[in-house]
Design a protein around this motif. Sequence first.
Motif, mmCIF file in Angstrom:
data_model
loop_
_atom_site.group_PDB
_atom_site.id
_atom_site.type_symbol
_atom_site.label_atom_id
_atom_site.label_comp_id
_atom_site.label_asym_id
_atom_site.label_seq_id
_atom_site.Cartn_x
_atom_site.Cartn_y
_atom_site.Cartn_z
ATOM 1 N N LEU A 37 64.200 57.441 31.186
ATOM 2 C CA LEU A 37 65.649 57.325 31.376
ATOM 3 C C LEU A 37 66.219 58.514 32.136
ATOM 4 N N TYR A 38 65.532 59.634 32.072
ATOM 5 C CA TYR A 38 65.942 60.794 32.881
ATOM 6 C C TYR A 38 64.741 61.266 33.691
ATOM 7 N N PRO A 39 64.963 61.875 34.847
ATOM 8 C CA PRO A 39 63.848 62.269 35.718
ATOM 9 C C PRO A 39 63.097 63.488 35.196
ATOM 10 N N PRO A 40 61.789 63.525 35.388
ATOM 11 C CA PRO A 40 60.979 64.651 34.903
ATOM 12 C C PRO A 40 61.373 65.991 35.506
ATOM 13 N N HIS A 41 61.973 65.987 36.691
ATOM 14 C CA HIS A 41 62.279 67.268 37.327
ATOM 15 C C HIS A 41 63.359 68.058 36.583
ATOM 16 N N THR A 42 63.997 67.450 35.584
ATOM 17 C CA THR A 42 64.935 68.209 34.757
ATOM 18 C C THR A 42 64.201 69.201 33.857
ATOM 19 N N ASP A 43 62.886 68.992 33.687
ATOM 20 C CA ASP A 43 62.053 69.854 32.844
ATOM 21 C C ASP A 43 62.475 69.827 31.374
ATOM 22 N N LEU A 44 63.189 68.789 30.995
ATOM 23 C CA LEU A 44 63.629 68.718 29.601
ATOM 24 C C LEU A 44 62.442 68.573 28.657
ATOM 25 N N PHE A 45 61.537 67.645 28.991
ATOM 26 C CA PHE A 45 60.398 67.447 28.101
ATOM 27 C C PHE A 45 59.477 68.661 28.120
ATOM 28 N N ALA A 46 59.526 69.442 29.202
ATOM 29 C CA ALA A 46 58.724 70.668 29.256
ATOM 30 C C ALA A 46 59.112 71.606 28.123
ATOM 31 N N GLN A 47 60.393 71.595 27.739
ATOM 32 C CA GLN A 47 60.831 72.409 26.605
ATOM 33 C C GLN A 47 60.173 71.940 25.312
ATOM 34 N N VAL A 48 60.147 70.619 25.125
ATOM 35 C CA VAL A 48 59.500 70.058 23.933
ATOM 36 C C VAL A 48 58.018 70.407 23.940
ATOM 37 N N ASP A 49 57.406 70.268 25.100
ATOM 38 C CA ASP A 49 55.977 70.544 25.258
ATOM 39 C C ASP A 49 55.655 71.987 24.879
ATOM 40 N N GLN A 50 56.474 72.912 25.338
ATOM 41 C CA GLN A 50 56.252 74.326 25.037
ATOM 42 C C GLN A 50 56.422 74.605 23.551
ATOM 43 N N LYS A 51 57.389 73.951 22.939
ATOM 44 C CA LYS A 51 57.614 74.167 21.519
ATOM 45 C C LYS A 51 56.482 73.575 20.678
ATOM 46 N N MET A 52 55.875 72.485 21.148
ATOM 47 C CA MET A 52 54.720 71.942 20.436
ATOM 48 C C MET A 52 53.558 72.923 20.472
ATOM 49 N N SER A 53 53.329 73.536 21.629
ATOM 50 C CA SER A 53 52.273 74.550 21.731
ATOM 51 C C SER A 53 52.550 75.717 20.784
ATOM 52 N N GLU A 54 53.804 76.130 20.737
ATOM 53 C CA GLU A 54 54.196 77.231 19.860
ATOM 54 C C GLU A 54 53.975 76.865 18.397
ATOM 55 N N PHE A 55 54.315 75.635 18.036
ATOM 56 C CA PHE A 55 54.137 75.187 16.651
ATOM 57 C C PHE A 55 52.662 75.203 16.271
ATOM 58 N N VAL A 56 51.809 74.671 17.151
ATOM 59 C CA VAL A 56 50.367 74.627 16.872
ATOM 60 C C VAL A 56 49.812 76.041 16.751
#
Length: 252
Positions: A37-56
């Motif tokens: 629904l939103y374009p990947p170039h916003t890097d929004l999911f990149a924030q989620v991705d980074q936080k998942m790495s941090e959680f692990v």
Amino acid sequence: MPQDAAPLPSESPLANPRDLAPFASVDTWIFDLDNTLYPPHTDLFAQVDQKMSEFVAQLLDMEREAARALQKDYYKRYGTTLRGLMVEHGINPDGFLEFVHDIDHSKIEANPRLSAAIEALPGRRFIMTNGTTAHALAIAQRLGVHGHFEDIFDIVAADLIPKPHADTYNRFWDKHGIDPTRAAMFEDLSRNLAVPHARGMRTVLVVPEGTREVFRESWEMEGQNAPHVEYVTDDLTGFLERVSPVAQKVSN
């Protein structure tokens, strides 16, 4: 269709680029959320991705690089990092979901044209996501599309079993009384379209606007030419604008 009609934005070679007739029977429209629904170039999911790495990394007391590798391994094997952590480490999902979705949504801008295109689709409309309802609602509100959907079916509603598991689709269809043969699904991951296609849904793979490449894992980009992918577009809004009149002719 007139000979001077513009071609569809981008499509699978397996689909007739001018044949939108299969959408004439669609009365239910289902959209993935992140990078759809939103374009990947916003890097929004990149924030989620980074936080998942941090959680692990914090959970397992690992170096960030090793934690990221494990996160991606779980994502590929289990459908989501969360599912992998639950199966392999027995974690409580609530803390994970709250932590990884606590991000800055301000990069998402209102998209009036997308809003109008979704609103014009005849019938019922849903968001189906491996994320949370709160995350989906925050994005939908910023896009200006939140009022167009009957429901957001999130990872909690799916009993924490993510797409592409068949049970999750069945749970979603059963909950809302959806006939898959009269539905269309829009996704950014090819593998998440396999079950919908097998059940008779129209399937559309959404790739980044203006490019065929995404800075993601290589396996995530596989399957664009798979038989279960009927259409491929790099312009979701434009695609919906072309599809809507076809579906409206039948609904009217």
